[in-house]
Design an enzyme around this catalytic site. Sequence first.
Site, PDB file in Angstrom:
ATOM      1  N   GLY A  13      -4.540  -9.513  -6.889  1.00 42.79           N
ATOM      2  CA  GLY A  13      -4.924 -10.262  -5.833  1.00 42.79           C
ATOM      3  C   GLY A  13      -5.881  -8.561  -4.789  1.00 42.79           C
ATOM      4  N   ALA A  14      -7.174  -8.325  -6.211  1.00 34.92           N
ATOM      5  CA  ALA A  14      -7.911  -7.614  -5.920  1.00 34.92           C
ATOM      6  C   ALA A  14      -9.511  -8.024  -5.417  1.00 34.92           C
ATOM      7  CB  ALA A  14      -8.754  -6.324  -7.024  1.00 34.92           C
ATOM      8  N   ARG A  16     -10.250  -8.880  -2.474  1.00 33.43           N
ATOM      9  CA  ARG A  16     -10.619  -8.544  -1.232  1.00 33.43           C
ATOM     10  C   ARG A  16      -9.146  -7.943  -0.054  1.00 33.43           C
ATOM     11  NH1 ARG A  16      -7.951 -13.436   1.114  1.00 33.43           N
ATOM     12  NH2 ARG A  16      -7.815 -14.701   0.464  1.00 33.43           N
ATOM     13  N   ASP A  64      -3.079 -16.905 -11.456  1.00 36.23           N
ATOM     14  CA  ASP A  64      -1.882 -17.142 -10.337  1.00 36.23           C
ATOM     15  C   ASP A  64      -0.477 -16.265 -10.591  1.00 36.23           C
ATOM     16  OD1 ASP A  64      -0.052 -17.874  -8.748  1.00 36.23           O
ATOM     17  OD2 ASP A  64      -0.212 -20.062  -8.714  1.00 36.23           O
ATOM     18  N   ASN A  91      -0.074  -6.177  -5.266  1.00 31.72           N
ATOM     19  CA  ASN A  91      -0.986  -6.764  -4.333  1.00 31.72           C
ATOM     20  C   ASN A  91      -1.034  -7.601  -3.709  1.00 31.72           C
ATOM     21  OD1 ASN A  91      -2.559  -5.407  -1.923  1.00 31.72           O
ATOM     22  ND2 ASN A  91      -3.732  -6.329  -2.824  1.00 31.72           N
ATOM     23  N   SER A 143       6.419  -4.969   2.697  1.00 30.88           N
ATOM     24  CA  SER A 143       5.483  -5.140   4.005  1.00 30.88           C
ATOM     25  C   SER A 143       6.727  -4.418   4.934  1.00 30.88           C
ATOM     26  CB  SER A 143       4.742  -6.201   4.476  1.00 30.88           C
ATOM     27  OG  SER A 143       4.971  -6.518   5.581  1.00 30.88           O
ATOM     28  N   TYR A 156       8.697 -14.944   4.023  1.00 33.38           N
ATOM     29  CA  TYR A 156       7.935 -14.026   3.923  1.00 33.38           C
ATOM     30  C   TYR A 156       8.780 -12.272   3.661  1.00 33.38           C
ATOM     31  CZ  TYR A 156       3.931 -10.291   4.189  1.00 33.38           C
ATOM     32  OH  TYR A 156       2.806  -9.020   4.008  1.00 33.38           O
ATOM     33  N   ALA A 159      10.980 -12.404   1.301  1.00 27.56           N
ATOM     34  CA  ALA A 159      10.102 -12.250  -0.499  1.00 27.56           C
ATOM     35  C   ALA A 159      10.149 -10.570  -0.155  1.00 27.56           C
ATOM     36  CB  ALA A 159       8.989 -12.593  -0.436  1.00 27.56           C
ATOM     37  N   LYS A 160       9.412 -10.004   0.429  1.00 24.75           N
ATOM     38  CA  LYS A 160       9.187  -8.492   0.292  1.00 24.75           C
ATOM     39  C   LYS A 160      10.502  -7.845   0.696  1.00 24.75           C
ATOM     40  CE  LYS A 160       4.406  -8.881   1.468  1.00 24.75           C
ATOM     41  NZ  LYS A 160       3.814  -8.584  -0.514  1.00 24.75           N
TER      42      LYS A 160
END
Length: 249
Positions: A13-14, A16, A64, A91, A143, A156, A159-160
């Site tokens: 996920g680099a 942005r 993905d 990330n 997170s 979310y 998952a985290k």
Amino acid sequence: MTELNNQVAIVTGASRGIGREIAIQLAQQGCDIAINYRTDEAGALKTAQLVEALGRKTLLVPADVASFSACSQMVDAVMDKFNRVDVLVNNAGIARDSLLMSIEPEDIAAVINTNLYGVIYPTKAVALHMMRQRYGRIINISSSAASKPGKGQSIYAAAKGAVEAFTKAMAVELAPRNILVNAVAPGVVVTDMSEHIRELGDEEIKARLLLKRYAEPQEVADLVVWLARPQNQYMTGEVLHLDGGLKMA
Ligand code: NAP
């Protein structure tokens, strides 16, 4: 000579946000960077340009992270080009905040697949190479939602929370091969992902932060780089909270 000179890092996920900053700061410390993304090629190319301007090599590895075969091919491509991988930063992530009563099953699957399998699969794909090298640093981006979820964050947060448990389990499994595994749990960071929630609840959120401001992506990247350094020889299995005091409020 910089701290991570001639090491190789994969940052998922680099294209942005936080991932781009992590890529830049790892490059500033001397790392060559494999830049992962799923669809945003223009963003990934921009990250590559910024990394190359620092004199480091790049490789674009679209994949993905929710697919094991895609992650496997990604790591094969990195090994073909660089012949090693020292740092993995998991990330990539998505948020689809919604109350459980209203969330669509496809959104539940997307959030779990990207945020949880998207950490497990790249880790599984690099682990063998790091084990052979007897060296590695893996940093997972969690997170504050894992320990202090807001309304609408159930999936979310689940998952985290699982990512944090996985971080500890991997620290146990990989320590004998000198592979250190940690997580960073940011609060609200100024990126595309948090734009909606910052617009909706700006005053309310800031009121809950002891430091009364959001984090910048550079601040998350600083901590990730610290964990990635070879000088970090003794911290593993930790979840470091970078949340402006959210968990204390
Ligand atoms: P962002 O700006 O939305 O960027 C997300 C990145 O992840 C993009 O590069 C995106 O690439 C990539 N990505 C998404 N799904 C992917 C997939 N299936 N495979 C590969 N890449 C994928 O998000 P961010 O704010 O920088 O978030 C980065 C991480 O920090 C996430 O794990 C997030 O949960 C965590 N975090 C963020 C905040 C915050 O307030 N921003 C707070 C706590 C934790 P494409 O566009 O190409 O899909």
